[in-house]
Write a protein that holds these residues in place. Sequence first.
Motif, PDB file in Angstrom:
ATOM      1  N   CYS A 190       0.836  -1.207   0.000  1.00 47.42           N
ATOM      2  CA  CYS A 190       0.000   0.000   0.000  1.00 47.42           C
ATOM      3  C   CYS A 190       0.869   1.255   0.000  1.00 47.42           C
ATOM      4  O   CYS A 190       1.908   1.303   0.665  1.00 47.42           O
ATOM      5  N   ASN A 191       0.434   2.261  -0.722  1.00 47.80           N
ATOM      6  CA  ASN A 191       1.179   3.515  -0.805  1.00 47.80           C
ATOM      7  C   ASN A 191       0.863   4.406   0.395  1.00 47.80           C
ATOM      8  O   ASN A 191      -0.312   4.690   0.665  1.00 47.80           O
ATOM      9  N   SER A 192       1.934   4.814   1.112  1.00 50.70           N
ATOM     10  CA  SER A 192       1.759   5.751   2.236  1.00 50.70           C
ATOM     11  C   SER A 192       0.541   5.347   3.069  1.00 50.70           C
ATOM     12  O   SER A 192      -0.413   6.131   3.231  1.00 50.70           O
ATOM     13  N   ARG A 200      -7.465  14.056  -1.426  1.00 45.46           N
ATOM     14  CA  ARG A 200      -6.726  13.292  -2.428  1.00 45.46           C
ATOM     15  C   ARG A 200      -5.952  14.251  -3.340  1.00 45.46           C
ATOM     16  O   ARG A 200      -6.476  15.279  -3.779  1.00 45.46           O
ATOM     17  N   TRP A 257      -8.495  -0.507  -5.363  1.00 46.11           N
ATOM     18  CA  TRP A 257      -8.969   0.877  -5.385  1.00 46.11           C
ATOM     19  C   TRP A 257     -10.496   0.934  -5.376  1.00 46.11           C
ATOM     20  O   TRP A 257     -11.094   1.736  -4.652  1.00 46.11           O
ATOM     21  N   ILE A 280      -7.751   2.214  -1.503  1.00 46.49           N
ATOM     22  CA  ILE A 280      -6.353   2.301  -1.082  1.00 46.49           C
ATOM     23  C   ILE A 280      -5.470   2.113  -2.313  1.00 46.49           C
ATOM     24  O   ILE A 280      -5.570   1.088  -3.004  1.00 46.49           O
ATOM     25  N   SER A 333      -2.938   7.258   3.448  1.00 47.63           N
ATOM     26  CA  SER A 333      -3.984   6.840   2.507  1.00 47.63           C
ATOM     27  C   SER A 333      -5.260   6.450   3.244  1.00 47.63           C
ATOM     28  O   SER A 333      -6.372   6.682   2.750  1.00 47.63           O
ATOM     29  N   CYS A 334      -5.123   5.833   4.426  1.00 47.54           N
ATOM     30  CA  CYS A 334      -6.296   5.471   5.230  1.00 47.54           C
ATOM     31  C   CYS A 334      -7.080   6.725   5.618  1.00 47.54           C
ATOM     32  O   CYS A 334      -8.318   6.736   5.598  1.00 47.54           O
ATOM     33  N   THR A 344       2.136  11.417   2.250  1.00 46.99           N
ATOM     34  CA  THR A 344       1.712  11.194   0.883  1.00 46.99           C
ATOM     35  C   THR A 344       2.804  11.663  -0.075  1.00 46.99           C
ATOM     36  O   THR A 344       3.741  12.363   0.318  1.00 46.99           O
ATOM     37  N   GLN A 386      -7.226   9.451   3.959  1.00 44.44           N
ATOM     38  CA  GLN A 386      -7.858  10.002   2.764  1.00 44.44           C
ATOM     39  C   GLN A 386      -9.112   9.226   2.359  1.00 44.44           C
ATOM     40  O   GLN A 386      -9.950   9.763   1.629  1.00 44.44           O
TER      41      GLN A 386
END
Length: 264
Positions: free
Chosen positions: A7-9, A23, A126, A131, A13-14, A41, A16
């Motif tokens: 998962c990215n950042s 975003r 996504w 996520i 991300s959670c 992010t 967001q």
Amino acid sequence: MFALVDCNSFYASCEQVFRPDLRGKPVVVLSNNDGFIVSRTREAKALGIPDLAAYFQVEDLLQKHEVAVFSSNYPLYGDLSARVMTTLKSFSPNIEVYSIDEMFLDLDGIRTDFSTLAHDIKDTLWRHVRIPVGVGIAPTKVLSKLANRAAKTIPKANGVCVLNTSHKQQWLMQRMPVIKVWGIAKRLAIRLEAMNIKTAWDLAHANPKIVRRRTSVCVERIIQELNGIPCLELEDAPGAKKQIYCTRSFEHKTTDLQPILNAI
């Protein structure tokens, strides 16, 4: 073949997920007691905000660029992590939850175009969880780690990298510093560089027996993995932790001794 989905950042991300208005904007998440930055992010990284920086050291920078700042919400992160992992299980019955935001999938026996599969995994996560992830697919776990790094750092990759040919593996390993190889920490990288091993490609073509004598059997296995020979199997359950750390920090910079003594 193995897939590594990362998962990215993740913590940012959670946040967001429930703040879609953020975003594409800089977001950071702070550690316990709001002491340090533990997640940023891509937009926050572009502002020059360093990882694990003390909050008081970058507070002015955060305010200047109107960065959204969140305190850690671990129950939320755990719940979204469970949703990510449950979704990933639909792509392979053999999985290893490596961390709260990473999972290995064994793709042995799956007959499909791996690039299409990687994009399907990314798009499904996504749609279902909102996520963003990077997906790396390769013949071994170490190579899949490299592929995942490429998926997340090379813009043209668009979050997906499949190392299914020797040409692709060579191209990436020649450009990847040895310290970026999974399992190679800073001190070990210094020792390897003293042996003129500076890239993943150099390590892959080093004599494994000589490297083992000068380092450890773990590095010998990494060499085999870089050459497409699986040595690391999926783990059904994570190993027992050898150490447990409980860390705290002050909310503001402390210059007097008494508050420290009171906390102790």
